[in-house]
Design an enzyme around this catalytic site. Sequence first.
Site, PDB file in Angstrom:
ATOM      1  N   HIS A 336       0.916  -1.686   0.212  1.00  6.99           N
ATOM      2  CA  HIS A 336      -0.068  -0.119   0.153  1.00  6.99           C
ATOM      3  C   HIS A 336       0.948   1.780  -0.282  1.00  6.99           C
ATOM      4  O   HIS A 336       2.016   1.229   0.818  1.00  6.99           O
ATOM      5  CB  HIS A 336      -0.928   0.217   1.103  1.00  6.99           C
ATOM      6  CG  HIS A 336      -1.986   1.208   0.645  1.00  6.99           C
ATOM      7  ND1 HIS A 336      -2.838   0.779   0.286  1.00  6.99           N
ATOM      8  CD2 HIS A 336      -2.245   2.298   1.351  1.00  6.99           C
ATOM      9  CE1 HIS A 336      -3.372   2.029   0.129  1.00  6.99           C
ATOM     10  NE2 HIS A 336      -3.103   2.952   0.771  1.00  6.99           N
ATOM     11  N   ALA A 337       0.891   2.034  -1.562  1.00  2.28           N
ATOM     12  CA  ALA A 337       1.118   3.420  -1.331  1.00  2.28           C
ATOM     13  C   ALA A 337       2.039   4.019  -0.291  1.00  2.28           C
ATOM     14  O   ALA A 337       0.708   4.796   0.948  1.00  2.28           O
ATOM     15  CB  ALA A 337       0.873   4.402  -2.996  1.00  2.28           C
ATOM     16  N   HIS A 366       0.752  11.984  -6.059  1.00  6.20           N
ATOM     17  CA  HIS A 366      -0.269  11.656  -4.690  1.00  6.20           C
ATOM     18  C   HIS A 366       0.724  11.604  -4.168  1.00  6.20           C
ATOM     19  O   HIS A 366       1.101  13.098  -2.834  1.00  6.20           O
ATOM     20  CB  HIS A 366      -1.643  10.785  -4.727  1.00  6.20           C
ATOM     21  CG  HIS A 366      -2.493  10.807  -2.710  1.00  6.20           C
ATOM     22  ND1 HIS A 366      -3.494  11.358  -3.079  1.00  6.20           N
ATOM     23  CD2 HIS A 366      -1.514  10.090  -2.019  1.00  6.20           C
ATOM     24  CE1 HIS A 366      -3.062  11.020  -1.531  1.00  6.20           C
ATOM     25  NE2 HIS A 366      -2.110  11.019  -1.002  1.00  6.20           N
ATOM     26  N   GLU A 367       1.701  10.885  -3.989  1.00  6.40           N
ATOM     27  CA  GLU A 367       2.615  10.109  -2.834  1.00  6.40           C
ATOM     28  C   GLU A 367       3.440  11.759  -2.715  1.00  6.40           C
ATOM     29  O   GLU A 367       3.924  11.874  -1.777  1.00  6.40           O
ATOM     30  CB  GLU A 367       3.144   9.294  -3.091  1.00  6.40           C
ATOM     31  CG  GLU A 367       2.354   8.114  -2.741  1.00  6.40           C
ATOM     32  CD  GLU A 367       1.279   7.981  -1.705  1.00  6.40           C
ATOM     33  OE1 GLU A 367       1.870   8.410  -0.265  1.00  6.40           O
ATOM     34  OE2 GLU A 367       0.728   7.139  -1.440  1.00  6.40           O
ATOM     35  N   HIS A 370       2.759  14.571  -0.023  1.00  3.07           N
ATOM     36  CA  HIS A 370       3.356  14.526   1.059  1.00  3.07           C
ATOM     37  C   HIS A 370       4.709  14.719   1.041  1.00  3.07           C
ATOM     38  O   HIS A 370       5.079  15.134   2.458  1.00  3.07           O
ATOM     39  CB  HIS A 370       2.531  12.726   1.175  1.00  3.07           C
ATOM     40  CG  HIS A 370       2.200  12.279   1.144  1.00  3.07           C
ATOM     41  ND1 HIS A 370       0.698  12.982   2.054  1.00  3.07           N
ATOM     42  CD2 HIS A 370       1.005  11.438   0.832  1.00  3.07           C
ATOM     43  CE1 HIS A 370      -0.424  12.310   2.227  1.00  3.07           C
ATOM     44  NE2 HIS A 370      -0.461  11.159   1.498  1.00  3.07           N
ATOM     45  N   GLU A 394      -3.619  15.063   2.796  1.00  7.86           N
ATOM     46  CA  GLU A 394      -3.745  14.433   1.034  1.00  7.86           C
ATOM     47  C   GLU A 394      -4.495  15.053   0.098  1.00  7.86           C
ATOM     48  O   GLU A 394      -3.898  14.001  -0.932  1.00  7.86           O
ATOM     49  CB  GLU A 394      -5.053  12.672   2.080  1.00  7.86           C
ATOM     50  CG  GLU A 394      -4.420  11.630   3.321  1.00  7.86           C
ATOM     51  CD  GLU A 394      -3.799  11.318   2.654  1.00  7.86           C
ATOM     52  OE1 GLU A 394      -3.527  11.032   1.819  1.00  7.86           O
ATOM     53  OE2 GLU A 394      -2.977  10.779   3.977  1.00  7.86           O
ATOM     54  N   HIS A 495      -6.551   0.667   5.351  1.00  8.43           N
ATOM     55  CA  HIS A 495      -6.255   1.420   6.781  1.00  8.43           C
ATOM     56  C   HIS A 495      -6.901   0.718   7.895  1.00  8.43           C
ATOM     57  O   HIS A 495      -6.760   1.702   9.220  1.00  8.43           O
ATOM     58  CB  HIS A 495      -7.612   3.150   6.302  1.00  8.43           C
ATOM     59  CG  HIS A 495      -6.780   2.735   5.141  1.00  8.43           C
ATOM     60  ND1 HIS A 495      -6.745   2.755   3.951  1.00  8.43           N
ATOM     61  CD2 HIS A 495      -5.609   4.918   4.891  1.00  8.43           C
ATOM     62  CE1 HIS A 495      -5.792   3.937   2.744  1.00  8.43           C
ATOM     63  NE2 HIS A 495      -5.161   4.483   3.115  1.00  8.43           N
ATOM     64  N   TYR A 505      -9.199  11.465   3.807  1.00  5.88           N
ATOM     65  CA  TYR A 505      -9.370  11.389   2.238  1.00  5.88           C
ATOM     66  C   TYR A 505     -10.927  12.384   1.879  1.00  5.88           C
ATOM     67  O   TYR A 505     -10.912  12.575   0.653  1.00  5.88           O
ATOM     68  CB  TYR A 505      -9.456   9.828   2.025  1.00  5.88           C
ATOM     69  CG  TYR A 505      -7.758   9.366   2.155  1.00  5.88           C
ATOM     70  CD1 TYR A 505      -6.767   9.437   1.651  1.00  5.88           C
ATOM     71  CD2 TYR A 505      -7.806   8.219   3.528  1.00  5.88           C
ATOM     72  CE1 TYR A 505      -5.754   8.761   2.088  1.00  5.88           C
ATOM     73  CE2 TYR A 505      -7.139   7.770   3.657  1.00  5.88           C
ATOM     74  CZ  TYR A 505      -5.717   8.632   3.226  1.00  5.88           C
ATOM     75  OH  TYR A 505      -4.500   7.179   3.269  1.00  5.88           O
TER      76      TYR A 505
HETATM   77  O1  X8Z Z   1      -4.408   5.513   1.091  1.00  9.02           O
HETATM   78  C1  X8Z Z   1      -4.298   6.348   0.183  1.00  9.02           C
HETATM   79  C2  X8Z Z   1      -3.039   6.869   0.108  1.00  9.02           C
HETATM   80  C3  X8Z Z   1      -2.194   6.804   0.476  1.00  9.02           C
HETATM   81  S1  X8Z Z   1      -2.089   8.180   1.514  1.00  9.02           S
HETATM   82  C4  X8Z Z   1      -2.749   5.505  -1.184  1.00  9.02           C
HETATM   83  N1  X8Z Z   1      -5.577   6.073  -0.491  1.00  9.02           N
HETATM   84  C5  X8Z Z   1      -6.818   5.736  -0.045  1.00  9.02           C
HETATM   85  C6  X8Z Z   1      -6.704   4.665  -0.491  1.00  9.02           C
HETATM   86  O2  X8Z Z   1      -6.137   4.005  -0.943  1.00  9.02           O
HETATM   87  O3  X8Z Z   1      -7.868   3.804  -0.065  1.00  9.02           O
HETATM   88  C7  X8Z Z   1      -5.139   8.034  -1.420  1.00  9.02           C
HETATM   89  C8  X8Z Z   1      -7.043   8.057  -1.250  1.00  9.02           C
HETATM   90  C9  X8Z Z   1      -7.850   7.188  -0.733  1.00  9.02           C
HETATM   91 ZN    ZN Z   2      -2.504   9.759   0.995  1.00  8.98          ZN
END
Ligand code: X8Z
Ligand code: ZN
Length: 596
Positions: A336-337, A366-367, A370, A394, A495, A505
């Site tokens: 997960h990024a 997106h990353e 950050h 975010e 998450h 988000y």
């Molecule tokens: O978790 C993230 C990022 C890392 S902060 C990749 N996002 C959420 C997800 O993947 O559920 C970005 C959008 C929503």
């Molecule tokens: Zn993020």
Amino acid sequence: MKKLITMVAGIVIVLSACSDRAATDETAKEFVARANVELAELSIETDAASWVRATYITRDTAIIAAAAREKYAKWHSNMVRQALQYEGLELAPETRRAIDLLKLGTSLPTPSDPAKRKELTMIATELTGMYGAGRYCKGTDCRGLDELEDVLFNSRDFDELEDAWIGWRTISPPMREKYERYVELVNEGANELGYSDLGEMWRAGFDMSPAEFTDEASRLWEQVKPLYSELHCAVRARLGEYYGADKVPQDGLIPAHILGNMWAQEWSFIYDIMEPYPGVADLDVDSALRTKNYSPQEMVRSAENFYVSLGMERLPDTFWERSQFSKPRDRDVVCHASAWGLDGGNDLRIKMCIKQTYDELRVIYHELGHNYYQSAYKDQAPLFRGGAQSGFHEAIGDTITLSMTPQYLQDVGLIGSAAESEQAVINGQMQLALDKIAFLPFAKLIDEWRWGVFSGEIAPQDYNKAWWELRTRYQGIAPPVERSEANFDPGAKYHIPANVSYTRYFLARILQFQFQRALCETAGHEGDLASCSIYGNKEAGDKFLAMMASGQSEPWQDALEKLTGTREMDATAIIDYFAPLMSYLKEQNAGRECGW
Ligand code: X8Z
Ligand code: ZN
């Protein structure tokens, strides 16, 4: 350091006997200064342990990471206890803010009982590891999330999709028992910090009362709900034509596994099915990435170039040396990024398992948002290094993705030529809305589930039921097969096991359009907001950077005002942005029975 520890211990003893400020000669300002020094020092160890754990999942790294977390947790609760002596005193605003932020300085508050603290940090570490190492096996044929996600993205076979959807969710039932215990322990930790439960503590981080924040989030959701309803209606109709009304009932819920995403959270992978005017605009960045055979590093360079075009600096050499761009072949990692600002923002890294798709390219942008934020506030005191609020963090990179207009993509060679017609605009808006608008109810409900779980309103025996009630109510989707309490579907979303709050988000999806509107004004853009790209515009870059440089040293309302002239989060920017698409959708939906 030895002296510091003695001093810390000394204060703790004094405090437990008497919480009178005269008991210590350390002023609030000195206390904050010491907290900043200790925090910076401790972070080096916790960050290193967390990085190694996330990029090398083994039993040993779990022990190392949990121990580091435990050490931090112990320091944190000691400091919060010491800070009590300054409660009710009149302090300089920055000192008061630093102390308030110190109190909120963990997403995982732990009980002070050493055995429980150890237990909780271990559970939290293990849960993320279980997610990262999760596999769906049929005999000896095992697939991880990346392979199962590929099925969700690309397959159009109803049954194959269902198999991958169910398969990924086999990883989470073993998390359930641990999760229940985690909820108990983390709430105990939150209680010790003065919050009724962890949900209340998370909601306290927005420069307003937790109750006000709940209302604020609901207010924003009500603003954007009509956008989602139109999109849902149009998507359900098209999917009905595609798969048949027996599979996609036209008066009910959309099956969750046919929306092109493992969690039905963002739907851009079904753009091929949804394309309003086929062939009108070339938006196929995927094929350009493949034809030009972009490497992960080249994709990251492309994102970096955007930020540099705004006047920001190139990423340091260490970023390129220490980041994880690709999935290692020989070990389990958390794919997960994420973006990391280690060593107080001097050691920037991303951790991803980059695939050659447009979707991933946007995640990279997106990353880096950050990372550039982390770098911008690195000269703030450690306690002020953070986003003005979590939604801001975010929203930075996402704002930049709004500038990835067809014209920009053409300029950087990622599409052939940008079509300019009303139909092309609608196509572009549809592609974006499948991400930005489809996501809104999902982003809202995740923490609604958790707020309920932490407050006890949702009991453990109803975890899965409550999850699907919210998914149904907000998103209008249904699981492809019946679910029960033998499942633990929340655990199959990163998450939840990783203990990362999610309302961030939701807020970011709204804020990024406010940011974009303000930056485009600064850039002197004329015409539709949707056609604005701030690529190459230094004035816009400077304005953005100035806001970012304040970190969390001031209330987010101040930061927002500096950038946008308003102190309120407000969905009119996203609503205006998608006005052309909404007219199109309303036309399409005329005569249909929308809703569920
Ligand atoms: O978790 C993230 C990022 C890392 S902060 C990749 N996002 C959420 C997800 O993947 O559920 C970005 C959008 C929503
Ligand atoms: Zn993020």
